[in-house]
Scaffold this active site. Structure first.
Site, PDB file in Angstrom:
ATOM      1  N   HIS A 158      23.749  35.816  37.363  1.00  0.00           N
ATOM      2  CA  HIS A 158      23.308  34.913  38.436  1.00  0.00           C
ATOM      3  C   HIS A 158      22.788  33.582  37.897  1.00  0.00           C
ATOM      4  O   HIS A 158      22.423  32.701  38.685  1.00  0.00           O
ATOM      5  CB  HIS A 158      22.216  35.563  39.285  1.00  0.00           C
ATOM      6  CG  HIS A 158      22.669  36.778  40.043  1.00  0.00           C
ATOM      7  ND1 HIS A 158      23.779  36.771  40.853  1.00  0.00           N
ATOM      8  CD2 HIS A 158      22.151  38.035  40.109  1.00  0.00           C
ATOM      9  CE1 HIS A 158      23.939  37.976  41.383  1.00  0.00           C
ATOM     10  NE2 HIS A 158      22.967  38.753  40.946  1.00  0.00           N
ATOM     11  N   ASP A 193      29.579  44.120  38.914  1.00  0.00           N
ATOM     12  CA  ASP A 193      28.246  44.300  39.492  1.00  0.00           C
ATOM     13  C   ASP A 193      28.360  44.331  41.016  1.00  0.00           C
ATOM     14  O   ASP A 193      29.268  43.736  41.600  1.00  0.00           O
ATOM     15  CB  ASP A 193      27.358  43.134  39.057  1.00  0.00           C
ATOM     16  CG  ASP A 193      25.884  43.343  39.345  1.00  0.00           C
ATOM     17  OD1 ASP A 193      25.149  43.691  38.411  1.00  0.00           O
ATOM     18  OD2 ASP A 193      25.468  43.147  40.507  1.00  0.00           O
TER      19      ASP A 193
END
Length: 340
Positions: A158, A193
């Site tokens: 992220h 993910d």
């Protein structure tokens, strides 16, 4: 399978987390290290301590302005009268082109996307050595090793070039991919993910030399919300080099494997010579984030499907949060890969 981890990665111990307006314990706990290490060792991984490759491989992805921020912000924050123990932003710019303030509070808002990436005294140290673990594993592949695992914690996918978010500070998968690219490889990043790898996408979005593919819970009602939609295909030179495969909440093994085959087809079409797997285990049916419904056996099938590509493969740890099966899920995916 060779594996890398540095004990300094224990130093990051975040406390703050906010969900739906409620302040909760942070899910990205140091205990993840113990469970993941046990799971990797059960799959035959032999852990090594990474050497220090220096800041240059990290700076190949992240701006010097951002790296300075990460290294200095906690000490600056503690000089604010009445400041909390962790750096947590409370204001954000509307655009990345807005003014860059001198204030620690303002810079926190500029460089931290949300409240899920609190910075404490040990954050930089842990993030730095997580990145070094990924770099060392990438160098293994360059030396001819067919597969390696980096226990990179805190995770990274992220994190943008100058922006932390979602438990992530340095983008370990992107750093590894860039390292392999500069060594002469043609890398693809496959992110499995449960959350879209928005930072990785952002870093490579205008580039054609690295393929980014992400399978994740549909962000229309799931973090990171603003990124990860199917129409995001790259821009400029990178148009067509970014692939998002958003999945309905609750997607199980069979449907997931069907979409994974689409992802691996794109990796093949790209002509990748090496694969970086952003290995999130939070797609598990029992993970606290409850986005998808992959079983422990399903992770073995995922590992086997990745192995069918026949590429040198680097597994970089991303998500996967505290539940009884966390270590078993890592064992499953690595064993499935090796057995195939």
């Amino acid at each position: 399978m060779r594996a890398f981890f540095h004990e300094r990665q224990w130093a990051h111990d975040p406390k703050h987390f906010m969900a739906n307006g409620a302040v909760l314990p942070n899910p990205e706990q140091p205990e993840r290290i113990a469970r993941l290490r046990t799971g990797a060792e059960a799959a035959g991984c032999a852990f090594e301590t990474p050497a220090d490759a220096g800041i240059a491989p990290i700076a190949a992805i992240h701006s010097s302005e951002y790296l300075t921020f990460l290294q200095t912000i906690h000490g600056r924050w503690q000089r604010i009268d009445g400041a909390g123990e962790e750096v947590i932003p409370n204001i954000h710019p509307a655009n990345r082109s807005d003014g860059y303030p001198k204030s620690a509070v303002g810079q926190a808002g500029y460089h931290q996307a949300d409240t899920a990436c609190p910075i404490s005294a040990g954050t930089w140290e842990a993030a730095y050595w997580a990145a070094q673990s990924a770099i060392a594993a990438a160098d293994c592949l360059q030396a001819g090793v067919r597969a390696a695992y980096a226990l990179a914690r805190p995770p990274g996918h992220h994190a943008f070039a100058d922006l932390a978010g979602g438990f992530c500070f340095l983008n370990n998968s992107a750093i590894a991919a860039e390292r392999l690219l500069r060594a002469g490889h043609r890398p693809a990043v496959l992110d499995i993910d449960v959350h879209h790898g928005n930072g990785t996408q952002g870093i490579f979005y205008a580039r054609r030399d690295v393929l980014t593919v992400s399978l994740h819970a549909d962000p229309v009602r799931f973090y990171p919300f603003f990124w990860g939609h199917a129409q995001e295909r790259g821009t400029g030179a990178g148009l067509g080099a970014n692939v998002n495969l958003p999945l309905p909440r609750g997607t199980g093994d069979d449907a997931y494997l069907s979409e994974l085959s689409r992802a691996t087809e794109r990796v093949q079409a790209f002509g990748a010579s090496v694969l970086v797997v952003a290995l999130g285990l939070d797609a598990f049916v029992g993970d606290p984030f409850k986005g998808l419904a992959i079983t422990t056996e399903g992770f073995a099938r995922i590992g086997a499907a990745i192995a069918e590509l026949g590429l040198p493969t680097l597994f970089v740890q991303e998500g996967g949060y505290l539940c009884d099966a966390l270590g078993d899920n890592l064992t499953s995916v690595l064993t499935g890969f090796q057995d195939a």
